[in-house]
Design an enzyme around this catalytic site. Structure first.
Site, short mmCIF file in Angstrom:
data_model
loop_
_atom_site.label_atom_id
_atom_site.label_comp_id
_atom_site.label_asym_id
_atom_site.label_seq_id
_atom_site.Cartn_x
_atom_site.Cartn_y
_atom_site.Cartn_z
N HIS A 248 20.50 1.00 -15.05
CA HIS A 248 19.48 1.87 -15.55
C HIS A 248 18.40 1.18 -16.72
O HIS A 248 17.22 1.25 -16.69
CB HIS A 248 20.13 3.11 -16.47
CG HIS A 248 21.11 3.86 -15.49
ND1 HIS A 248 20.68 4.71 -14.78
CD2 HIS A 248 22.53 3.78 -15.72
CE1 HIS A 248 21.94 5.46 -14.19
NE2 HIS A 248 22.99 4.58 -14.70
O1 RIB Z 1 23.04 6.96 -18.41
C1 RIB Z 1 22.99 5.49 -18.67
C2 RIB Z 1 22.95 5.10 -20.05
O2 RIB Z 1 24.03 5.26 -20.58
C3 RIB Z 1 22.76 3.36 -19.99
O3 RIB Z 1 22.09 3.20 -21.23
C4 RIB Z 1 24.00 3.01 -20.16
O4 RIB Z 1 24.20 1.70 -20.86
C5 RIB Z 1 24.87 3.94 -20.83
O5 RIB Z 1 24.49 3.57 -22.19
#
Ligand code: RIB
Ligand code: CA
Length: 317
Positions: A248
């Protein structure tokens, strides 16, 4: 307005290196975001701040120091909030491992002294923003606690922020609950403060990052890289091939360095701060009779093959 290619919220001249701060909770995908930022010619990385999220603040702070050393970054480091503004603490240790790096931290071959990390991320961000002549971009890829505190305690910094590129939320679906994404679930009040701040925002939500995945072949390419990062990064990423674990956070960096791989729409986005399944839910308001300014450039789609190529090539140094 659905547009095929993302332009910078404020246009960047060819060859210009924009001042950048990264607020993160490393975290495997946060670590990849730091590597992508390091590999991009488009940034002057001035500061890296930690926030509790994936792991507790001690671990996320250790990991910003680790990657500052591994990537030879001379950015200022500072540790931030150890818990959300209002809600109780909630971690993702089951995804990132107790060291936050999939158990691979020792493979990166650096020892940590802790002496490089300053206290108080909020004051550090304020100082870096105000002393920099130009406007600074912020990449925020953990819960938004530090960013919300910064904007509330020091509103004068808003005019020095070029854009905040956020990984969080979703226009559809969640990962902590069916409705809510982790970063906004952990600190919905902070997310709500940021989305009401009036600061230019770009959002990489789950509805788009779900396609930010790598394949086994990509992992093999990473493992076989000649650079020092290949083997440890591949070990850290060993559970990521396939669709279960999208990467992500690098999307929030690529939104600034490679906008051409995304499509977007300017929308009005609100955050639900009630407890329960909708805690941290981000939803759009498209009612045409409600006169309102849009508050966020929401990335809709990512070019998956270009993302994979950029990620693999990032590690070749
Ligand atoms: O939902 C994904 C996010 O939550 C990303 O930033 C991952 O590192 C967690 O922090
Ligand atoms: Ca993160």
């Amino acid at each position: 307005m659905r547009t095929e290619n993302l332009e910078y919220t404020s246009t960047r001249k060819k060859g210009e290196r924009i001042p950048l701060l990264i607020d993160c909770d490393p975290g495997i995908d946060d670590a990849m975001a730091l590597m992508v930022a390091r590999a991009s010619e488009g940034f002057e990385l001035k500061g890296i701040t930690s926030v509790s999220g994936n792991l507790d603040i001690e671990t996320t702070t250790k990991n910003i120091e680790l990657f500052a050393k591994v990537l030879k970054l001379n950015a200022v480091l500072a540790s931030g909030a150890s818990e959300p503004l209002v809600k109780g603490k909630f971690s993702a240790e089951e995804v990132h491992g107790s060291d936050g790096l999939g158990g691979a931290s020792s493979l990166f071959g650096v020892s940590l002294s802790g002496d490089r990390v300053q206290q108080n991320a909020v004051d550090t961000m304020r100082k870096l923003l105000l002393e920099e002549e130009r406007k600074t971009a912020i990449v925020a890829i953990g819960p938004l606690t530090n960013i919300a505190l910064l904007l509330k305690i020091y509103p004068e910094v808003k005019e020095k922020i070029r854009v905040i590129s956020i990984m969080g939320g979703s226009l559809e679906g969640g990962n902590v609950t069916p409705l809510s994404e982790f970063n906004f679930y952990v600190d919905p009040e902070a997310a709500s403060i940021v989305f009401q701040s009036g600061v230019p925002l770009i959002l990489s939500g789950l509805h788009m990052t779900v396609d930010a995945t790598i394949t086994e072949e990509n992992l093999e390419e990473i493992r076989n890289h000649s650079g020092v990062l290949g083997v440890p990064a591949a070990e850290m990423l060993k559970t990521y091939p396939g669709t279960a674990h999208p990467l992500h956070d690098p999307c929030a960096v690529l939104a600034l360095s490679h906008p051409e791989i995304f499509t977007y729409e300017d929308l009005t986005v609100h955050i639900d701060t009630r407890e329960g399944d909708s805690q941290g839910m981000s939803y759009k308001d498209e009612r045409p009779w409600v006169k309102k300014e849009t508050n966020c450039r929401v990335l809709l789609k990512i070019h998956q093959e270009k993302f994979r190529r950029l990620l693999v090539d990032t590690l070749a140094f």
